[in-house]
Enzyme design. Structure first.
Site, PDB file in Angstrom:
ATOM      1  N   ASP A  43       0.833  -1.210   0.000  1.00 36.66           N
ATOM      2  CA  ASP A  43       0.000   0.000   0.000  1.00 36.66           C
ATOM      3  C   ASP A  43       0.867   1.259   0.000  1.00 36.66           C
ATOM      4  O   ASP A  43       0.354   2.372  -0.093  1.00 36.66           O
ATOM      5  CB  ASP A  43      -1.032  -0.010   1.141  1.00 36.66           C
ATOM      6  CG  ASP A  43      -0.409  -0.010   2.515  1.00 36.66           C
ATOM      7  OD1 ASP A  43       0.836  -0.146   2.624  1.00 36.66           O
ATOM      8  OD2 ASP A  43      -1.162   0.126   3.509  1.00 36.66           O
ATOM      9  N   SER A  44       2.218   1.074   0.039  1.00 36.13           N
ATOM     10  CA  SER A  44       3.127   2.215  -0.155  1.00 36.13           C
ATOM     11  C   SER A  44       2.940   2.821  -1.547  1.00 36.13           C
ATOM     12  O   SER A  44       3.404   3.924  -1.800  1.00 36.13           O
ATOM     13  CB  SER A  44       4.586   1.785   0.029  1.00 36.13           C
ATOM     14  OG  SER A  44       4.911   0.739  -0.868  1.00 36.13           O
ATOM     15  N   ASP A  82      -1.358  -6.072  -0.469  1.00 39.87           N
ATOM     16  CA  ASP A  82      -1.478  -5.430   0.839  1.00 39.87           C
ATOM     17  C   ASP A  82      -2.926  -5.015   1.071  1.00 39.87           C
ATOM     18  O   ASP A  82      -3.529  -4.350   0.212  1.00 39.87           O
ATOM     19  CB  ASP A  82      -0.605  -4.165   0.828  1.00 39.87           C
ATOM     20  CG  ASP A  82       0.194  -3.992   2.094  1.00 39.87           C
ATOM     21  OD1 ASP A  82      -0.023  -4.756   3.054  1.00 39.87           O
ATOM     22  OD2 ASP A  82       1.053  -3.090   2.108  1.00 39.87           O
ATOM     23  N   LYS A 112      -1.360  -9.433   2.654  1.00 40.12           N
ATOM     24  CA  LYS A 112      -0.596  -9.007   3.834  1.00 40.12           C
ATOM     25  C   LYS A 112      -1.455  -8.039   4.611  1.00 40.12           C
ATOM     26  O   LYS A 112      -2.188  -7.237   4.023  1.00 40.12           O
ATOM     27  CB  LYS A 112       0.714  -8.323   3.416  1.00 40.12           C
ATOM     28  CG  LYS A 112       1.466  -7.694   4.595  1.00 40.12           C
ATOM     29  CD  LYS A 112       2.863  -7.239   4.209  1.00 40.12           C
ATOM     30  CE  LYS A 112       2.945  -5.838   3.682  1.00 40.12           C
ATOM     31  NZ  LYS A 112       2.445  -4.780   4.579  1.00 40.12           N
ATOM     32  N   GLU A 114      -1.366  -5.583   8.513  1.00 36.66           N
ATOM     33  CA  GLU A 114      -0.513  -5.076   9.590  1.00 36.66           C
ATOM     34  C   GLU A 114      -1.085  -5.414  10.960  1.00 36.66           C
ATOM     35  O   GLU A 114      -2.304  -5.366  11.148  1.00 36.66           O
ATOM     36  CB  GLU A 114      -0.368  -3.551   9.459  1.00 36.66           C
ATOM     37  CG  GLU A 114       0.322  -3.128   8.170  1.00 36.66           C
ATOM     38  CD  GLU A 114       0.492  -1.610   8.052  1.00 36.66           C
ATOM     39  OE1 GLU A 114       0.137  -0.871   9.012  1.00 36.66           O
ATOM     40  OE2 GLU A 114       0.974  -1.163   6.999  1.00 36.66           O
ATOM     41  N   GLU A 181       9.378  -4.528  10.147  1.00 35.19           N
ATOM     42  CA  GLU A 181       9.766  -3.216   9.607  1.00 35.19           C
ATOM     43  C   GLU A 181      10.358  -2.335  10.707  1.00 35.19           C
ATOM     44  O   GLU A 181       9.724  -2.110  11.751  1.00 35.19           O
ATOM     45  CB  GLU A 181       8.548  -2.521   8.961  1.00 35.19           C
ATOM     46  CG  GLU A 181       8.919  -1.161   8.368  1.00 35.19           C
ATOM     47  CD  GLU A 181       7.895  -0.579   7.410  1.00 35.19           C
ATOM     48  OE1 GLU A 181       6.908  -1.275   7.075  1.00 35.19           O
ATOM     49  OE2 GLU A 181       8.105   0.574   6.982  1.00 35.19           O
TER      50      GLU A 181
END
Ligand code: KIV
Length: 272
Positions: A43-44, A82, A112, A114, A181
């Site tokens: 999602d970056s 993501d 993925k 978080e 991270e």
């Protein structure tokens, strides 16, 4: 041979897992040809492709659109999509439905999301329904507002213990790999030692079982973006700008296109 989640899991202790991000067909195709194990549609891309300041605004529809483009460029790498902010936090049912869309509509191989212990039941719901999940702990950019910025996590002993507990919870919930991270390298080494699934580090040192970087960072596309843990493997931003200026100058001066880059009339003398 196509990389699968079980094959990635089996890399632990055998070979380092390589991962880079992509949000478009052309980049994904090059990463696949370069032999990367994993391609993360991170999602970056909210920052790198869409120009947002954080990852928070990116939507399910945007992530599906970019994931589908990446999937079209890939033959062998495992494509991990993501899950965007608020696509899995509201309820486990919502998480399952949205994760399913990445596999069903965009063709992703895995998702993925978080978070650690807080997300364990949600992740279990996904993995029990046949959706491979990669975890992500340490600096979790979707929590940037709560963290008060992009900061190294796990520096204090209590924070380090909490991250070890998070990693254990993710492992128990069935993830096939865990992104770590921005955590101190000694802590990343402890977590890597403690879990049976590969850890994929970004700003987490060399002891991790694999590494991931944001592709535009490692290519030097935007020279204003320079996290200290990123090694620039190329300076493509400068190379692209030089090419754009050369094009502008040649068009302005009438030097492009020349005869070699245009078509003669069919009855004209052939150019020797
Ligand atoms: O969105 C992303 O690119 C990521 C990586 C930084 C792991 O989550």
């Amino acid at each position: 041979m196509k990389w699968t989640a079980p094959r990635i899991k089996a890399c632990k202790g055998v070979e380092k897992v390589t991962c880079l991000t992509a949000g478009d067909f052309a980049t994904a195709h090059l990463l696949d040809e370069a032999g990367l194990h994993l391609i993360l549609v991170g999602d970056s891309l909210a920052n790198t492709l869409l120009g947002y300041e954080t990852t928070l605004p990116v939507t399910m529809e945007q992530m599906l659109h970019h994931t589908a483009a990446v999937v079209r460029g890939v033959k062998q790498s495992l494509v991990v999509a993501d899950m965007p902010f608020m696509s899995y936090q509201v309820s486990d049912e919502q998480a399952l439905a949205n994760a399913g869309r990445f596999l069903k509509e965009a063709g992703a191989d895995a998702v993925k999301l978080e978070g650690g212990r807080l997300r364990a039941t949600c992740i279990r719901r996904l993995t029990e329904n046949g959706i491979p999940v990669m975890g992500h702990i340490g600096l979790t950019p979707q929590s940037v507002r709560a963290m008060g910025g992009y900061k190294v996590q796990g520096r204090l002993p209590a924070e380090a213990e909490a991250l070890l507990a998070d990693a254990a919870a993710l492992e128990a919930s069935g993830v096939f790999a865990i992104v770590l991270e921005c955590v101190p390298r000694e802590l990343a080494a402890r977590i890597t030692e403690a879990v049976s699934v590969p850890t994929i580090g970004i700003g987490a040192g060399a002891a991790c079982d694999g590494q991931v970087l944001v592709t535009s960072d490692m290519l030097g596309i935007d020279s204003s973006v320079a996290p200290s843990f990123v090694k620039r493997f190329a300076e493509l931003g400068e190379a692209m700008k030089t090419a754009f200026v050369a094009y502008r100058d040649e068009v302005t001066a009438g030097r492009f296109p020349d005869d070699a880059h245009s078509f003669p009339r069919p009855d004209a003398e052939p150019v020797m």
